[in-house]
Motif scaffolding. Structure first.
Motif, PDB file in Angstrom:
ATOM      1  N   ARG A 272       4.618  -6.137 -12.423  1.00 19.36           N
ATOM      2  CA  ARG A 272       5.763  -5.631 -11.685  1.00 19.36           C
ATOM      3  C   ARG A 272       5.522  -5.835 -10.197  1.00 19.36           C
ATOM      4  N   GLN A 273       6.554  -6.236  -9.502  1.00 22.39           N
ATOM      5  CA  GLN A 273       6.427  -6.453  -8.064  1.00 22.39           C
ATOM      6  C   GLN A 273       6.201  -5.129  -7.362  1.00 22.39           C
ATOM      7  N   ALA A 274       5.503  -5.205  -6.230  1.00 22.83           N
ATOM      8  CA  ALA A 274       5.244  -4.005  -5.443  1.00 22.83           C
ATOM      9  C   ALA A 274       6.567  -3.388  -4.996  1.00 22.83           C
ATOM     10  N   VAL A 275       6.640  -2.052  -5.116  1.00 20.77           N
ATOM     11  CA  VAL A 275       7.864  -1.337  -4.765  1.00 20.77           C
ATOM     12  C   VAL A 275       7.580  -0.471  -3.545  1.00 20.77           C
ATOM     13  N   PRO A 276       8.412  -0.538  -2.507  1.00 21.06           N
ATOM     14  CA  PRO A 276       8.220   0.332  -1.344  1.00 21.06           C
ATOM     15  C   PRO A 276       8.193   1.796  -1.756  1.00 21.06           C
ATOM     16  N   ALA A 277       7.404   2.593  -1.056  1.00 18.12           N
ATOM     17  CA  ALA A 277       7.231   4.004  -1.412  1.00 18.12           C
ATOM     18  C   ALA A 277       8.564   4.750  -1.456  1.00 18.12           C
ATOM     19  N   GLU A 278       9.459   4.437  -0.487  1.00 18.26           N
ATOM     20  CA  GLU A 278      10.734   5.167  -0.467  1.00 18.26           C
ATOM     21  C   GLU A 278      11.599   4.836  -1.684  1.00 18.26           C
TER      22      GLU A 278
END
Length: 512
Positions: A272-278
């Motif tokens: 899975r691609q990295a997801v921004p924390a927000e």
């Protein structure tokens, strides 16, 4: 008289097991069907009940030993054995204060009360396990006979488990989300009132041994810990006296994987691609249901296994719609069910399958199995996912019988009440994406079937009839088929026959 306790059947292709835990020792009194020991196989844990009441004699297979199917585990001497096993009672009383008479009385009162096991019911042909989806009761709750205790979810259906007797739910052995085998134990019900529920749970935890106590863990658990690189302190044992079982190691490994940092995902086939924390804070992660996992697996297996190909055509639905308009009121009045499109499609497919039998066949190894019957699967969308109930012997049914059966199965599907028998044995499938507005799609085969027909939305379109442009209610038809069994000529012929039967339903009466 001596009665032998032997290793039960362990399942298909399983020939041996390891003795994990003995719950009784020689000289102990045992009741009929009381659990004597626990065996571990490569796949499941099996509990061995006492075949009769009596006194446990010699234990032939000690904990940690490997035994084959039908091997002798122990012997039981028939009789009450009152004089044979005073030691356990003496030990229990030695732990209690001398003036603690009420507690001793309570023990004596609990003894006659039978604990009743709540077992996983039969789940259907070829279904060996289920997931506990919901418990409706908790330990300590009173339950009535046949009151629903929990719900299990299998690959295909949901199964409710009723209470086998009235009493108190004293112990839950499989929590929500756990996988249980067919015939496994789910819980224990005591008939002696609520007082026994708490002591049983309270008695389990103190029995857990600290890491320094000399408790022999299950051999399979030791191997699993070594392979996973876990120490004994990292695993919580749920066996007798805190003994670590193979399932405990699996839970610890799963918990460690869940708690692992994001880079772990790099080991998966599709990271899975990295997801921004927000964004991650606004996401919700929900475990797939067993039904959804099975749908995903079966559909992918169909793509990987079959040489799947799709051919298309279209049908003018004018004649079918005219017949429905003419006879729908009389049909409903006489048969008590509405005349839908599905009965026309079932009849048209049956007609075409008789002419092109390979579409109704399946591959079994190096053989092709031709079926001289039509068990028509009808795909139904439910809140839990897609299920395919089967209209058996559809080739011998009338229009109204088909409509009645489809209506009945549709209600059961939406209520989650379909039985395993009602979803097995289909030889061909019809999927109607048109009810959701689909104009064109390529349906995926329902293995091991070799064909599936996709119905679509009826839409008015300009078509040329006798050299003139007219507006007609048209439907695209799609036949996906296994090219290993069905040649292109057969697939096209099948779809043309379905088209002809729909555009001129009188052909069905004439068998043309």
């Amino acid at each position: 008289m001596s009665i032998e306790v032997r290793v039960p059947t362990l399942g298909e292709s399983v020939t041996e097991a390891t003795v994990a835990t003995w719950f009784k020792k020689p000289g102990d009194k045992v009741a009929a069907d009381e659990m004597l020991c626990e065996l571990e196989t490569d796949k499941v844990t099996v509990e061995v009940p006492a075949p009769a009441a009596g006194v446990l004699g010699d234990i032939v297979a000690a904990e940690g030993e490997t035994v084959g199917v039908d091997a002798l585990l122990a012997t039981i001497s028939e009789g009450d054995g009152a004089g044979d096993a005073p030691a356990p009672k003496a030990e229990a009383k030695a732990k209690a204060p001398a003036d603690d008479a009420p507690e001793a009385d309570a023990d004596q009162q609990d003894e006659p009360a039978e604990d009743i096991d709540v077992m996983v019911p039969a789940l259907g042909e070829s279904v060996t396990e289920a997931t506990v989806s919901s418990w409706f009761k908790k330990p300590g709750d009173k339950v009535a006979a046949d009151e629903m205790l929990c719900e299990l979810e299998t690959d295909k259906v949901s199964v409710e488990v009723p209470s086998p007797a009235a009493g108190v739910l004293s112990k839950v052995l499989a929590d929500e989300g756990e996988t249980v085998a067919a015939g496994g134990k789910l819980a224990v019900i005591s008939g002696s009132g609520g007082a026994v529920a708490k002591p049983k749970d309270a008695g389990d935890k103190p029995a857990a041994a600290p890491s320094g106590k000399d408790v022999e863990d299950a051999p399979s658990a030791k191997k699993a810990m070594a392979e996973a690189g876990l120490s004994r302190d990292q695993v919580e044992g749920t066996g007798r006296d805190g003994r670590i079982m193979k399932e405990d190691v699996q839970k610890a490994v799963a918990a460690a994987s869940t708690a692992a940092p994001q880079p772990k995902a790099e080991t998966s086939a599709a990271p899975r691609q990295a997801v921004p924390a927000e964004d991650e804070a606004r996401e919700e992660r929900v475990k797939m249901t067993r039904l959804r996992q099975t749908i995903a697996r079966r559909l992918k297996d169909a793509q990987n296994t079959a040489a799947m190909l799709t051919t298309y055509n279209e049908a003018d639905m004018s004649e079918v719609m005219t017949i429905r308009d003419l006879y729908k009121d009389q049909f409903l009045k006489k048969h008590g069910v509405k005349m839908g499109f599905m009965s026309f499609f079932v009849k048209a497919c049956v007609h075409a399958l008789h002419e092109v039998p390979e579409v109704n066949a399946e591959i079994d190894g190096t053989d092709v199995v031709y079926k001289n019957y039509v068990h028509m699967g009808v795909a139904v969308g439910t809140p839990s996912g897609l299920v395919v109930p089967v209209v058996r012997d559809a080739d011998s049914m009338s229009f109204h019988a088909i409509e009645q059966k489809i209506a009945e199965l549709g209600v059961k599907a939406r209520d989650g009440k379909l039985s395993m028998a009602e979803m097995q044995g289909g030889s061909f499938t019809i999927s109607n994406g048109g009810v959701y507005g689909s104009l064109m799609s390529s349906p995926i085969l329902n293995p091991p079937q070799s064909g599936i027909l996709g119905m679509h939305k009826i839409q008015e379109r300009p078509v040329v009839v006798n050299g003139e442009i007219v507006i007609r209610p048209m439907m695209y038809l799609a036949l996906s088929y296994d090219h290993r069994v069905v040649d292109g000529k057969g697939a096209v012929t099948f779809l043309v026959r379905v088209k002809e039967a729909l555009e001129d339903p009188r052909r069905l009466l004439m068998d043309l």
